[in-house]
Design a protein around this motif. Structure first.
Motif, PDB file in Angstrom:
ATOM      1  N   PHE A 169       0.823  -1.211   0.000  1.00 23.90           N
ATOM      2  CA  PHE A 169       0.000   0.000   0.000  1.00 23.90           C
ATOM      3  C   PHE A 169       0.860   1.265   0.000  1.00 23.90           C
ATOM      4  O   PHE A 169       0.507   2.254  -0.647  1.00 23.90           O
ATOM      5  N   TYR A 170       1.969   1.223   0.748  1.00 23.19           N
ATOM      6  CA  TYR A 170       2.781   2.438   0.862  1.00 23.19           C
ATOM      7  C   TYR A 170       3.599   2.687  -0.404  1.00 23.19           C
ATOM      8  O   TYR A 170       3.639   3.797  -0.919  1.00 23.19           O
ATOM      9  N   SER A 191      -2.011   9.630  -1.156  1.00 26.69           N
ATOM     10  CA  SER A 191      -1.962  10.031   0.256  1.00 26.69           C
ATOM     11  C   SER A 191      -2.864   9.157   1.109  1.00 26.69           C
ATOM     12  O   SER A 191      -2.510   8.783   2.242  1.00 26.69           O
ATOM     13  N   TYR A 192      -4.027   8.803   0.578  1.00 25.41           N
ATOM     14  CA  TYR A 192      -4.971   7.952   1.308  1.00 25.41           C
ATOM     15  C   TYR A 192      -4.394   6.557   1.527  1.00 25.41           C
ATOM     16  O   TYR A 192      -4.457   6.008   2.638  1.00 25.41           O
ATOM     17  N   LEU A 193      -3.815   5.992   0.475  1.00 22.15           N
ATOM     18  CA  LEU A 193      -3.242   4.648   0.592  1.00 22.15           C
ATOM     19  C   LEU A 193      -2.065   4.613   1.567  1.00 22.15           C
ATOM     20  O   LEU A 193      -1.907   3.655   2.334  1.00 22.15           O
ATOM     21  N   LYS A 194      -1.239   5.653   1.558  1.00 25.44           N
ATOM     22  CA  LYS A 194      -0.126   5.707   2.508  1.00 25.44           C
ATOM     23  C   LYS A 194      -0.644   5.838   3.945  1.00 25.44           C
ATOM     24  O   LYS A 194      -0.069   5.266   4.878  1.00 25.44           O
ATOM     25  N   ALA A 195      -1.742   6.593   4.098  1.00 23.52           N
ATOM     26  CA  ALA A 195      -2.288   6.814   5.438  1.00 23.52           C
ATOM     27  C   ALA A 195      -2.846   5.526   6.041  1.00 23.52           C
ATOM     28  O   ALA A 195      -2.724   5.292   7.249  1.00 23.52           O
ATOM     29  N   ILE A 196      -3.458   4.688   5.209  1.00 21.51           N
ATOM     30  CA  ILE A 196      -4.084   3.470   5.738  1.00 21.51           C
ATOM     31  C   ILE A 196      -3.137   2.275   5.714  1.00 21.51           C
ATOM     32  O   ILE A 196      -3.499   1.193   6.197  1.00 21.51           O
TER      33      ILE A 196
END
Length: 245
Positions: A169-170, A191-196
């Motif tokens: 994901f990151y 940004s969303y994928l890195k956050a989760i």
């Protein structure tokens, strides 16, 4: 030929209880008076054991009571599982509503990120779901020590899958830049994928524990955790949304 209940019981052993639906309950005679005379003396009709008090035997004794008792047990397990799935749907709907209120670009970024997320995540989580039948089988056989052994083995597998999800994901989110999508939307998705990504590690561990609990037919604790998570998710998102306004 069809295998009878007695044959199945011999194969599975004394650790398992084998039941039969006994055909259609509504088609069975209510008592011995409704049995045709030519069948009353046939052992095949009664199977291995013929009632001692034949004339007063009640064939349907407790049949409906047994049906409703087992139905209650089924619903006691099933309804919390249904509640858990509905709670997950509430979480997803809340995320979509709040993203839509933030703007069209934010909503588009969320949708694209989820399209990247679901196939990978469901593949990983599907492996963990195999814990449910494994635990249920061992629990039914009263092999408690083996349950602990299997859970420890799957824990290390879940840890590996969780770390793999974090990396995918990151780092894998950068692949979205190659899609023919507006750069603003792509940056939101990345940004969303890195956050989760970090959360996916702990979510896989949650799936392991919830599958273990459901395999033991303890579905209510899982429902409580997920339902509380949905409520907290609503409160945090709408509080953040109100603060932005």
């Amino acid at each position: 030929r069809q295998m009878c209940i007695r044959d199945r019981s011999k194969i599975l052993g004394s650790e398992y209880i084998v039941k039969s639906s006994v055909g259609h309950i509504r088609d069975l005679p209510r008592n011995t008076k409704s049995i045709p005379a030519e069948y009353k003396d046939k052992e095949i009709y009664w199977g291995a054991v013929k009632p001692k008090d034949f004339e007063n035997a009640n064939i349907m004794e407790n049949a409906y009571e047994q049906f409703f008792n087992e139905s209650k047990y089924f619903f006691r397990i099933g309804f919390p599982m249904l509640g858990s799935q509905l709670s997950f749907m509430i979480m997803s709907a809340t995320d979509t509503i709040v993203a839509g209120r933030a703007g069209a670009d934010q909503l588009a970024g969320l949708v694209i990120a989820n399209s990247f997320t679901y196939p990978i995540f469901m593949f990983m989580a599907g492996i963990i779901f195999s814990v449910i039948p494994i635990v249920a089988q061992l629990n039914g056989a009263n092999k408690d020590l083996e349950i602990g052994q299997k859970i420890r083995e799957v824990f290390w597998l879940a840890t590996l899958l969780g770390l793999l999800l974090v990396i995918i994901f990151y780092l894998g989110s950068q692949l979205l830049i190659f899609l023919p999508i507006d750069e603003t939307i792509t940056s939101i998705s990345i940004s969303y994928l890195k956050a989760i990504s970090i959360g996916m590690f702990f979510y896989i561990l949650y799936r392991l524990l919830s599958s273990y609990s459901e395999g033991l037919t303890l579905t209510i604790p899982v429902f409580i955790v997920v339902f509380m998570g949905a409520l907290i998710n609503i409160c945090l998102l709408y509080t953040s949304d109100a603060a932005d306004e």
